[in-house]
Design an enzyme around this catalytic site. Sequence first.
Site, short mmCIF file in Angstrom:
data_model
loop_
_atom_site.label_atom_id
_atom_site.label_comp_id
_atom_site.label_asym_id
_atom_site.label_seq_id
_atom_site.Cartn_x
_atom_site.Cartn_y
_atom_site.Cartn_z
N GLU A 112 -20.06 4.13 20.57
CA GLU A 112 -21.31 3.92 19.44
C GLU A 112 -20.64 2.46 18.91
OE1 GLU A 112 -22.13 8.67 18.43
OE2 GLU A 112 -21.24 6.98 16.75
N LYS A 114 -19.91 -0.05 15.69
CA LYS A 114 -19.28 0.32 14.37
C LYS A 114 -20.00 -0.69 13.39
CE LYS A 114 -14.80 0.15 12.17
NZ LYS A 114 -15.08 -0.83 10.96
N ASP A 116 -21.08 -2.44 10.25
CA ASP A 116 -20.42 -2.95 9.10
C ASP A 116 -21.43 -2.96 7.84
OD1 ASP A 116 -19.21 -6.38 8.32
OD2 ASP A 116 -18.70 -4.36 7.66
N TYR A 225 -24.11 9.09 12.50
CA TYR A 225 -23.45 9.33 13.65
C TYR A 225 -22.35 10.51 13.61
CZ TYR A 225 -20.73 6.40 10.48
OH TYR A 225 -20.17 5.81 9.30
N LYS A 314 -11.62 -2.86 17.52
CA LYS A 314 -11.96 -4.11 16.85
C LYS A 314 -12.54 -5.02 18.02
CE LYS A 314 -11.03 -3.00 12.53
NZ LYS A 314 -12.15 -2.84 11.45
N CYS A 408 8.69 -22.74 -9.40
CA CYS A 408 7.39 -22.09 -9.64
C CYS A 408 6.36 -22.80 -10.26
CB CYS A 408 7.77 -20.77 -10.40
SG CYS A 408 6.11 -19.55 -10.85
N CYS A 411 5.57 -21.01 -13.80
CA CYS A 411 6.30 -21.11 -14.95
C CYS A 411 7.55 -22.13 -14.85
CB CYS A 411 7.02 -19.76 -15.05
SG CYS A 411 8.05 -19.32 -13.88
N CYS A 426 9.58 -16.08 -7.21
CA CYS A 426 9.89 -16.80 -8.63
C CYS A 426 10.51 -15.53 -9.28
CB CYS A 426 8.73 -17.19 -9.35
SG CYS A 426 8.81 -17.02 -11.29
N CYS A 431 6.88 -14.52 -16.10
CA CYS A 431 6.16 -15.55 -15.34
C CYS A 431 4.90 -15.13 -15.47
CB CYS A 431 6.37 -15.78 -14.06
SG CYS A 431 5.38 -16.69 -13.02
#
Length: 670
Positions: A112, A114, A116, A225, A314, A408, A411, A426, A431
Amino acid sequence: MKARDRIEKLRRRIEELNHAYHVLDEPRASDAEYDALFRELQELEAAHPELDSENSPTRRVGAAPLEAFVAVEHREPMLSLANALDDDDIRDFDARTRKFLGSDDPIVYTLEPKVDGIGISLTYEKGRLVLAATRGDGTTGEDVTANARTIRCIPLELGGPRADLPALIEIRGEVFTPVAAFKAFNDRRSEEEGRYANPRNFTGGSLRQLDSRITAQRPLEALFYSVGHVEGLAIESQSAMLDFFRAWGLPVADPYVRSSADIEEIVRRHHELEDGRDEVPYEIDGTVIKVDEVELRRVLGSRSRTPRWAVACKFKSREASTRLLDVEISVGRTGALTPVAVLEPVALGGVTVSSASLHNMDEIERLGVKIGDRVLVERAGDVIPKVVKVLVGERNGRERTIAMPNRCPACDAEVDREPDEVVLRCPNVSCPAKLKGAVQHFASKDALEIEGMGEKLVEQLVDRGLVKSLADVFGLRFEDLVELERMGEQSSRKLLTAIERAKTRPLGRVIFGLGIRHVGEHVAEILASRYPSLEALLEADEDDLVAVHEIGEKVAHAVVAFAHEEHNREMVAQLIAAGLAPEVAKKRTGGALDGKTFVITGTLPTMGRKEAENLIKRHGGKPVGSVSKATDYLVVGEKPGSKLKKAETLGVTVLDEDGLRRLVGEAAGG
């Protein structure tokens, strides 16, 4: 004609017209004729309020707004599906299935599309719709019955011969918005109103409107389904179930449903649907392959989260080309520095994409990507944007090399990289970027679920110094919140209520919310089942942790490392002092069924399977899905199937429902 008879006749006729138009795509009356019948019914119902019915088609225009959605528990869980990413995965699924069943015979599968959309479960009692709930976390969803009644393809009463209608049935499906209807709705909206990004987001927002009159104005549809809990009906196969649905007036994924005992035919059908996905009137992101025969499904059973008898296949991700304009560096809650590609906006799978993750420097070097390159972008699983290829032939010589920073960006602390990792991090515990990510994670739906504490609010709280650690979330005051942007009095009070409610979330969700590296939702639940409190978890050593089933060395090391950081221990102590009191599942000891393993098969006379499993658990027993030599008891109801034969062969003790009740010391029916 009496008013009652005329009302019933009008209701039947209007529902017939709704079914013909929305399910069969066969209009059987003009709009004017339909409107005349609808107005007559409204007038008669207004004149005879004693004949009111929740399942009247006039309810499809919506009801008065709700204050909030009510949580409801599904009688049977709505499980997720394992994924197949290519043809070999589909063939492997077939091979695993036949190996588990111990048979080389071909198996009939049903394929069947799928959809979305947004998962939904409809409960019908004696053919009448009594509850509609979202999928939620698979176990608990939200009551959206008032909204579901406005979706015209959903029958308020099941049709077909009354003898075929079960006493109770949970019917599972997907609510969605047809692509053309979504586009038309978006086109009617002004720039001030804003446009919806894609059909799925639109569907989710429409289905979760507190005012069902708004939902009634949205072009929602649904397909069905599967089933959950069923009473009073034997369903032998997926094909037979879909035939029931068709007879009852429930829309299914015709004409895209296919069945075959040849796995290669299933693979071909999958690709046919993938190649023609743009011709399907609604968005699909794959196919679902299921073992057709229900008895074989019972034998196959389920893993902890997914059934063994089904797999989601998929489709290849959507791709589009665009220009990489720049690279920005984001800092996550663990301190990981992630390069993010700033893209020239491009439409991709119904969404406008303007950024995509580049993951880390190793990935940048593997791709050979530079600022200014034209690149291919895909939405992995049709969701997450990702740069997958550089169109080298499009270069003009002005492209610039991408370099990761050594400090970083949030920070200015010097970043480091652990020997066995590709990610820069970091190390600064203070931070602000790490703190923002940690608070968002702590408040997320799968952790403490603090509704209203989104990304923008968290940024304000941290930037203004109102939240300097997770514990500060529980110290927020009304006067602090009401002064923030987009936080009026009502929003502030709702947030404080949500924060108070979060103090007693289950221990597993709290552990997950702490953001310990390598500790996801499943691992957090395992730790919560072993350690009765946060304090006990922090005192565990690596040897103790590794001894816990499913806990490996990496997780054990991460938990101990978290506990050894003094600021983490202080934070946990502050959380507890602020009122955090996680709910701990009570373990029953000394129960009548301690150490005993049970399997349930067939339909029990008075209690559902879930109720029987809970009864067994309350008295110390362990319900499992399949019969083996380790099984102590098989609890048998009507139409038990092959499990009974296997239990008799292995010498397993067989009980009926009354026998189970006697075993735990309860009177039958009590």
